[in-house]
Write an enzyme that holds these catalytic residues in place. Structure first.
Site, short mmCIF file in Angstrom:
data_model
loop_
_atom_site.label_atom_id
_atom_site.label_comp_id
_atom_site.label_asym_id
_atom_site.label_seq_id
_atom_site.Cartn_x
_atom_site.Cartn_y
_atom_site.Cartn_z
N TYR A 58 -7.66 32.47 -14.98
CA TYR A 58 -6.22 32.70 -14.87
C TYR A 58 -5.82 33.97 -15.64
CZ TYR A 58 -5.91 27.75 -13.40
OH TYR A 58 -6.07 26.54 -12.76
N TRP A 89 -15.89 28.76 -14.27
CA TRP A 89 -15.70 29.42 -12.99
C TRP A 89 -17.01 29.51 -12.19
CZ3 TRP A 89 -12.58 29.93 -9.32
CH2 TRP A 89 -12.68 30.96 -8.37
#
Length: 326
Positions: A58, A89
């Site tokens: 983010y 991720w």
């Protein structure tokens, strides 16, 4: 157990607890002004939120960490009062990259541990410096996934105290079973973070997760933005639904508050994202009313079984989770 704004944590299968409502912090890094996330997290903590949902990709964990640390420094909270969820991720699935990814999150947050660390997607991408690796034609470069090997690396992070709990996100039943049935499993996933709202109620996955003591955390609990680049717009906006509007009027609440209350009464944790101060405030006002059994059943019938968040750009990945029925 009476849930209140002051006390709304529920137990996880590993003995830790998670607050039923959290603040989602995703914002498009290209369009979200610097400082926006910081202000939203600070306000949320002042209002009584104790659960913050974030992620390395983010690109705002520095602001989240700064807000948490500031609220600890001014005596509003102690570190133990706040529940932070971070995410691994797709480019960090190889076991040797798992710990460095978590350490990177901790350094960015400037915190000693996260409360929950989850595999963001079961789809591994080619490791490297870019989060969205592509070939010369703009096609995403995938990597062979061994979810069990990734999980073992996560278990080592928990044993080291870098995270209190471990979970997954966007996993279907088959992928969850892969972990749950893994030989030598030390720490089963405590949660599965998936899309969940009145138009996509996930009955089968919710039922399976509850049987296996895996808590469902619902993202996009109010539907989602209408960004055509990644959102399925064939589904109408949840919050304009006539039933939700009429129930909201009855309780002098808003459709978003009804949608959030619906999920927490099903035992689903909600993490509505907002950087709008009024929305952040309103979303938390869900502990002073409750829906009747008849209202819960009526909202359940709204299910259209349509995802907003389809992520079709990765639908040819061998571990793309949404081909399975649930």
């Amino acid at each position: 157990m009476e849930l209140t704004a002051e006390s709304h944590s529920i137990p996880l299968s590993d003995g830790n607890k998670i607050p039923l409502i959290g603040l989602g912090t995703y914002g498009d890094p290209r369009t979200t002004p610097k400082g926006t996330t910081f202000e939203a997290v600070k306000l949320a903590i002042e209002l009584g939120y104790r659960h913050i949902d974030g992620a390395l990709m983010y690109f705002n964990e520095d602001e989240v960490g700064k807000a948490i640390r500031e609220k600890i420094a001014d005596g509003t909270i102690k570190r133990g009062d706040i529940f932070y969820c971070g995410k691994l991720w797709n480019t960090f699935h190889p076991p040797e990259l798992v710990r460095p990814a978590l350490v990177r999150t901790l350094k960015t947050l400037q915190l000693d541990y996260v409360d929950l660390y989850i595999i963001e997607m079961p789809t591994a991408f080619k490791p490297g410096d870019t989060f969205y690796p592509e070939d010369e034609n703009g096609k995403c470069l995938y990597h062979e996934t061994d979810l069990c090997a990734t999980w073992e690396a996560l278990e080592a992070c928990k044993e080291e105290g870098l995270t209190k709990s471990l979970g997954v996100s966007n996993f279907n039943k088959r992928q969850l079973e892969l972990i749950l049935k893994k030989p030598g499993l030390k720490y089963p996933p405590v949660s599965n973070q998936v899309e969940c709202h009145p138009y996509f109620t996930q009955p089968k996955l919710l039922d399976y997760c509850q049987q296996k003591n895996v808590l469902v955390v619902g993202y996009s609990p109010l539907g989602t933005s209408r960004d055509a680049s990644w959102v399925n717009l064939t589904c109408p906006p949840v919050l304009e639904d006539e039933l939700l509007v009429s129930i909201a009027l009855k309780y002098m609440k808003t459709p978003p508050q009804v949608a959030l209350r619906f999920n927490i009464q099903r035992g689903v944790v909600v993490i509505p994202k907002s950087f709008n101060p009024q929305h952040v405030k309103d979303n938390f006002q869900i502990f002073d009313f409750s829906l009747s059994e008849a209202e819960m059943k009526a909202i359940l019938k709204l299910n259209k079984n349509i995802r907003f968040v389809e992520l079709l750009m990765w639908s040819d990945h061998p571990e793309y989770p949404f081909h399975d029925k649930y």
